[in-house]
Design a protein around this motif. Structure first.
Motif, PDB file in Angstrom:
ATOM      1  N   MET A  15     -70.509  -3.501 -54.061  1.00 39.69           N
ATOM      2  CA  MET A  15     -69.297  -4.214 -53.725  1.00 39.69           C
ATOM      3  C   MET A  15     -68.587  -4.609 -55.018  1.00 39.69           C
ATOM      4  N   ALA A  16     -67.279  -4.472 -55.034  1.00 42.75           N
ATOM      5  CA  ALA A  16     -66.497  -4.833 -56.205  1.00 42.75           C
ATOM      6  C   ALA A  16     -66.609  -6.332 -56.472  1.00 42.75           C
ATOM      7  N   GLN A  17     -66.532  -6.662 -57.743  1.00 42.15           N
ATOM      8  CA  GLN A  17     -66.629  -8.052 -58.189  1.00 42.15           C
ATOM      9  C   GLN A  17     -65.371  -8.410 -58.982  1.00 42.15           C
ATOM     10  N   ALA A  18     -65.143  -9.698 -59.156  1.00 41.16           N
ATOM     11  CA  ALA A  18     -64.014 -10.165 -59.963  1.00 41.16           C
ATOM     12  C   ALA A  18     -64.067  -9.498 -61.335  1.00 41.16           C
ATOM     13  N   GLY A  19     -62.928  -8.984 -61.767  1.00 40.22           N
ATOM     14  CA  GLY A  19     -62.828  -8.333 -63.060  1.00 40.22           C
ATOM     15  C   GLY A  19     -62.973  -6.832 -63.023  1.00 40.22           C
ATOM     16  N   ASN A  20     -63.547  -6.276 -61.944  1.00 40.46           N
ATOM     17  CA  ASN A  20     -63.612  -4.818 -61.828  1.00 40.46           C
ATOM     18  C   ASN A  20     -62.183  -4.276 -61.781  1.00 40.46           C
ATOM     19  N   THR A  21     -61.963  -3.145 -62.401  1.00 45.09           N
ATOM     20  CA  THR A  21     -60.618  -2.580 -62.462  1.00 45.09           C
ATOM     21  C   THR A  21     -60.675  -1.071 -62.611  1.00 45.09           C
ATOM     22  N   TYR A  22     -59.594  -0.411 -62.249  1.00 54.04           N
ATOM     23  CA  TYR A  22     -59.385   0.989 -62.586  1.00 54.04           C
ATOM     24  C   TYR A  22     -57.888   1.235 -62.680  1.00 54.04           C
ATOM     25  N   THR A  23     -57.542   2.255 -63.428  1.00 51.87           N
ATOM     26  CA  THR A  23     -56.153   2.669 -63.576  1.00 51.87           C
ATOM     27  C   THR A  23     -56.077   4.140 -63.206  1.00 51.87           C
TER      28      THR A  23
END
Length: 133
Positions: free
Chosen positions: A1-9
Protein backbone atom coordinates in the motif's frame (compact mmCIF):
# COMPACT_ATOMS: atom_id res chain seq x y z
CA UNK A 1 0.00 0.00 0.00
CA UNK A 2 1.27 3.47 -0.85
CA UNK A 3 2.51 5.60 2.03
CA UNK A 4 2.89 9.35 2.56
CA UNK A 5 5.74 10.62 0.42
CA UNK A 6 5.56 7.90 -2.24
CA UNK A 7 5.64 9.51 -5.67
CA UNK A 8 6.08 8.89 -9.37
CA UNK A 9 6.30 11.08 -12.44
CA UNK A 10 5.04 9.98 -15.84
CA UNK A 11 5.38 11.64 -19.25
CA UNK A 12 2.15 12.43 -21.03
CA UNK A 13 1.34 11.05 -24.45
CA UNK A 14 -1.42 12.14 -26.86
CA UNK A 15 -3.58 9.18 -25.75
CA UNK A 16 -3.43 10.31 -22.10
CA UNK A 17 -4.40 13.85 -23.03
CA UNK A 18 -7.32 12.93 -25.25
CA UNK A 19 -8.34 9.35 -24.55
CA UNK A 20 -11.77 9.82 -26.09
CA UNK A 21 -10.17 10.05 -29.53
CA UNK A 22 -7.11 7.80 -29.15
CA UNK A 23 -8.35 4.72 -27.31
CA UNK A 24 -7.94 1.33 -28.90
CA UNK A 25 -9.98 -0.69 -29.54
CA UNK A 26 -12.66 1.78 -30.51
CA UNK A 27 -15.69 0.17 -28.95
CA UNK A 28 -17.71 3.37 -28.54
CA UNK A 29 -18.21 6.73 -30.17
CA UNK A 30 -15.47 9.36 -30.00
CA UNK A 31 -15.84 11.60 -26.96
CA UNK A 32 -13.70 14.73 -27.00
CA UNK A 33 -11.88 15.84 -23.89
CA UNK A 34 -11.42 12.56 -22.05
CA UNK A 35 -8.11 12.03 -20.29
CA UNK A 36 -6.42 9.78 -17.78
CA UNK A 37 -3.25 9.54 -15.71
CA UNK A 38 -1.11 6.53 -16.53
CA UNK A 39 0.25 4.27 -13.79
CA UNK A 40 3.49 2.58 -14.86
CA UNK A 41 3.39 -1.12 -13.95
CA UNK A 42 6.46 -0.96 -11.70
CA UNK A 43 4.75 1.71 -9.55
CA UNK A 44 1.44 -0.14 -9.52
CA UNK A 45 3.28 -3.17 -8.11
CA UNK A 46 5.50 -1.20 -5.70
CA UNK A 47 2.62 0.87 -4.29
CA UNK A 48 0.01 -1.90 -4.58
CA UNK A 49 -2.37 0.07 -6.79
CA UNK A 50 -5.04 -2.42 -7.75
CA UNK A 51 -7.97 -2.50 -10.13
CA UNK A 52 -11.34 -4.14 -9.57
CA UNK A 53 -9.90 -7.60 -10.35
CA UNK A 54 -8.21 -7.63 -6.93
CA UNK A 55 -9.97 -8.94 -3.81
CA UNK A 56 -9.15 -5.73 -1.90
CA UNK A 57 -10.87 -2.67 -3.31
CA UNK A 58 -11.86 0.70 -1.92
CA UNK A 59 -9.96 3.60 -0.41
CA UNK A 60 -6.22 3.09 -0.53
CA UNK A 61 -6.43 0.13 -2.93
CA UNK A 62 -8.18 1.28 -6.09
CA UNK A 63 -9.86 4.47 -4.94
CA UNK A 64 -8.06 7.62 -3.80
CA UNK A 65 -8.99 11.17 -2.87
CA UNK A 66 -7.04 13.60 -5.04
CA UNK A 67 -6.41 17.29 -5.52
CA UNK A 68 -4.13 19.14 -7.91
CA UNK A 69 -1.50 21.59 -6.73
CA UNK A 70 -3.08 24.30 -8.91
CA UNK A 71 -6.49 23.90 -7.18
CA UNK A 72 -8.38 22.86 -10.34
CA UNK A 73 -9.02 19.38 -8.95
CA UNK A 74 -10.28 19.50 -5.39
CA UNK A 75 -10.90 16.27 -3.46
CA UNK A 76 -12.06 14.24 -6.47
CA UNK A 77 -12.23 10.45 -6.27
CA UNK A 78 -9.58 8.88 -8.48
CA UNK A 79 -10.32 5.33 -9.55
CA UNK A 80 -7.43 3.04 -10.44
CA UNK A 81 -8.55 0.89 -13.34
CA UNK A 82 -7.59 -1.10 -16.38
CA UNK A 83 -4.80 -3.64 -16.72
CA UNK A 84 -2.02 -4.40 -19.14
CA UNK A 85 -3.02 -8.06 -19.55
CA UNK A 86 -6.43 -9.65 -19.05
CA UNK A 87 -7.09 -10.58 -15.44
CA UNK A 88 -4.10 -8.67 -14.01
CA UNK A 89 -4.74 -7.19 -10.54
CA UNK A 90 -2.61 -4.09 -11.03
CA UNK A 91 -4.13 -0.90 -12.44
CA UNK A 92 -2.70 0.92 -15.43
CA UNK A 93 -4.46 4.29 -15.13
CA UNK A 94 -6.27 6.77 -12.91
CA UNK A 95 -9.43 8.58 -13.90
CA UNK A 96 -12.00 10.50 -11.91
CA UNK A 97 -14.56 7.95 -10.80
CA UNK A 98 -17.44 8.00 -13.26
CA UNK A 99 -16.11 10.83 -15.45
CA UNK A 100 -13.17 10.56 -17.86
CA UNK A 101 -13.61 14.19 -18.91
CA UNK A 102 -12.52 15.79 -15.61
CA UNK A 103 -8.86 14.81 -16.08
CA UNK A 104 -9.15 15.94 -19.72
CA UNK A 105 -10.54 19.29 -18.50
CA UNK A 106 -7.59 19.63 -16.10
CA UNK A 107 -5.13 18.92 -18.91
CA UNK A 108 -6.85 21.52 -21.10
CA UNK A 109 -6.94 24.06 -18.24
CA UNK A 110 -3.18 23.63 -17.82
CA UNK A 111 -2.51 23.60 -21.59
CA UNK A 112 -0.81 20.24 -21.10
CA UNK A 113 1.00 18.71 -24.06
CA UNK A 114 3.13 15.59 -24.62
CA UNK A 115 6.04 17.78 -23.44
CA UNK A 116 4.55 17.69 -19.92
CA UNK A 117 4.54 15.09 -17.17
CA UNK A 118 2.24 14.40 -14.25
CA UNK A 119 3.72 14.01 -10.79
CA UNK A 120 1.62 11.82 -8.49
CA UNK A 121 2.39 12.10 -4.76
CA UNK A 122 0.73 10.35 -1.84
CA UNK A 123 -0.16 12.55 1.13
CA UNK A 124 -1.25 9.43 3.00
CA UNK A 125 -2.38 5.93 2.00
CA UNK A 126 -5.62 7.11 0.37
CA UNK A 127 -4.93 10.74 -0.61
CA UNK A 128 -2.98 11.93 -3.65
CA UNK A 129 -1.70 15.27 -4.89
CA UNK A 130 -1.37 15.77 -8.67
CA UNK A 131 0.90 18.23 -10.43
CA UNK A 132 1.58 18.93 -14.09
CA UNK A 133 5.24 19.67 -14.69
Amino acid sequence: MAQAGNTYTVSLKPSHLNWGEYRNPTNRDIISGEGYIPIPKNYAVRYEIFNSNHVSTGLGYNLFHASSTDGFLNNVNLLAQGCSTAGDNYAKQFSVQGNLQIIGDWYMHRNATPNNSVKVTWVDHDTITLEII
